[in-house]
Scaffold this motif. Structure first.
Motif, PDB file in Angstrom:
ATOM      1  N   UNK A  34      33.785  73.322  27.901  1.00  0.00           N
ATOM      2  CA  UNK A  34      33.024  72.471  27.133  1.00  0.00           C
ATOM      3  C   UNK A  34      32.333  71.346  27.854  1.00  0.00           C
ATOM      4  N   UNK A  36      30.561  67.652  27.570  1.00  0.00           N
ATOM      5  CA  UNK A  36      30.384  66.383  26.638  1.00  0.00           C
ATOM      6  C   UNK A  36      29.393  65.489  27.273  1.00  0.00           C
ATOM      7  N   UNK A  38      28.105  61.215  27.311  1.00  0.00           N
ATOM      8  CA  UNK A  38      28.518  60.000  26.648  1.00  0.00           C
ATOM      9  C   UNK A  38      27.247  58.956  26.978  1.00  0.00           C
ATOM     10  N   UNK A  42      27.810  54.583  23.126  1.00  0.00           N
ATOM     11  CA  UNK A  42      28.173  55.683  22.053  1.00  0.00           C
ATOM     12  C   UNK A  42      29.357  56.664  22.461  1.00  0.00           C
ATOM     13  N   UNK A  43      29.610  57.596  21.365  1.00  0.00           N
ATOM     14  CA  UNK A  43      30.445  58.394  21.330  1.00  0.00           C
ATOM     15  C   UNK A  43      30.304  59.549  22.150  1.00  0.00           C
ATOM     16  N   UNK A  44      31.385  60.449  22.339  1.00  0.00           N
ATOM     17  CA  UNK A  44      30.786  61.707  22.933  1.00  0.00           C
ATOM     18  C   UNK A  44      30.201  62.691  22.269  1.00  0.00           C
ATOM     19  N   UNK A  89      31.196  64.687  30.804  1.00  0.00           N
ATOM     20  CA  UNK A  89      32.765  65.086  30.876  1.00  0.00           C
ATOM     21  C   UNK A  89      32.941  66.688  30.753  1.00  0.00           C
ATOM     22  N   UNK A 101      41.632  68.693  23.157  1.00  0.00           N
ATOM     23  CA  UNK A 101      40.791  68.710  24.430  1.00  0.00           C
ATOM     24  C   UNK A 101      41.382  68.158  25.811  1.00  0.00           C
ATOM     25  N   UNK A 103      40.203  66.425  29.274  1.00  0.00           N
ATOM     26  CA  UNK A 103      38.994  66.089  29.733  1.00  0.00           C
ATOM     27  C   UNK A 103      39.265  65.851  31.185  1.00  0.00           C
TER      28      UNK A 103
END
Lengths: 113, 114
Positions: A34, A36, A38, A42-44, A89, A101, A103
């Motif tokens: 994955x 992601x 950010x 804010x969030x991921x 990420x 997950x 990271x």
């Protein structure tokens, strides 16, 4: 064990430049991969995913191909915008059934006008 | 909007105190995960629950505990707080445990310990 390594940042680009953020992984079995993103404060957010070898994930102009032979999942975009400035990420979800997950350390991208 | 709700957004407290962080997962998601994000440690997995049961444990300190309630919301309890516990705490949820199911993250709770 399972781990993810990303290229160190920050990465600074001019608008419309080509972006590559390198990601390599170590895993037993056949994980899902994955990316992601950010944004500041804010969030991921899930950007894209690939669940098996040779899959290509894509979203919002970003792409990444699951390469089992090189254990890599590099993120690319043909023409970045100032609004792409964020932390990216790379992550893997192991084939075992724990679900968590794992990271990478994150790569900061700064796009200048 | 990911559908994952975390409260409060910000928390400022003193060393030695105890706080509770709350998370409501996306509708239908049975699994909840807690992560800690600090500048020097990156994103660290703390703990995971699935349908009320603890499923996996990461680098969670003994001073920290969590639970998932029958309505599937989760709480992370942090006690005997230290300055080093200052961080962003994220909750995430997923529909399934399978590797293809992504995690959806809330916007986090920023904890500052003074």
């Amino acid at each position: 064990g399972n781990s993810v390594t990303q290229m160190e940042g920050p990465v600074t680009l001019s608008e419309e430049a080509f972006l590559t953020i390198n990601c390599t992984y170590t895993a037993t079995g056949y994980p899902s991969l994955f990316w992601y993103v950010q944004y500041p404060g804010e969030g991921l957010q899930l950007l894209l995913k690939a669940t098996k070898a040779d899959d290509k994930g894509s979203n919002k102009g970003f792409e990444a191909t699951y390469r089992k032979e090189t254990t890599s999942f590099h993120l690319e975009k043909g023409s970045v915008q100032v609004s792409d400035s964020a932390v990216y990420f790379c992550a893997l979800r192991p084939s075992s059934n724990t679900g968590k997950l794992i990271f990478g350390q994150g790569t900061t991208l700064q796009v200048k006008p | 909007d990911s559908g994952v709700t975390q409260t409060p957004k910000h928390l400022i407290t003193a060393t030695g105190q105890r706080v509770t962080l709350r998370c409501s997962p996306r509708s239908g998601d049975l699994s909840v995960y807690w992560y800690q994000q600090s500048l020097d440690q990156g994103l660290q997995f703390l703990i995971q629950y699935y349908n009320g049961e603890e499923r996996a444990k990461g680098n969670i300190l003994e001073r920290f505990s969590a639970q998932q309630f029958p309505d599937l919301h989760s709480e992370l309890n942090l006690s005997s707080l230290e300055l080093g516990d200052s961080a962003l705490y994220f909750c995430a949820s997923s529909e399934e445990l399978g590797k293809e199911s992504p995690l959806h993250f809330g916007n986090g709770t920023r904890l500052t310990v003074t």
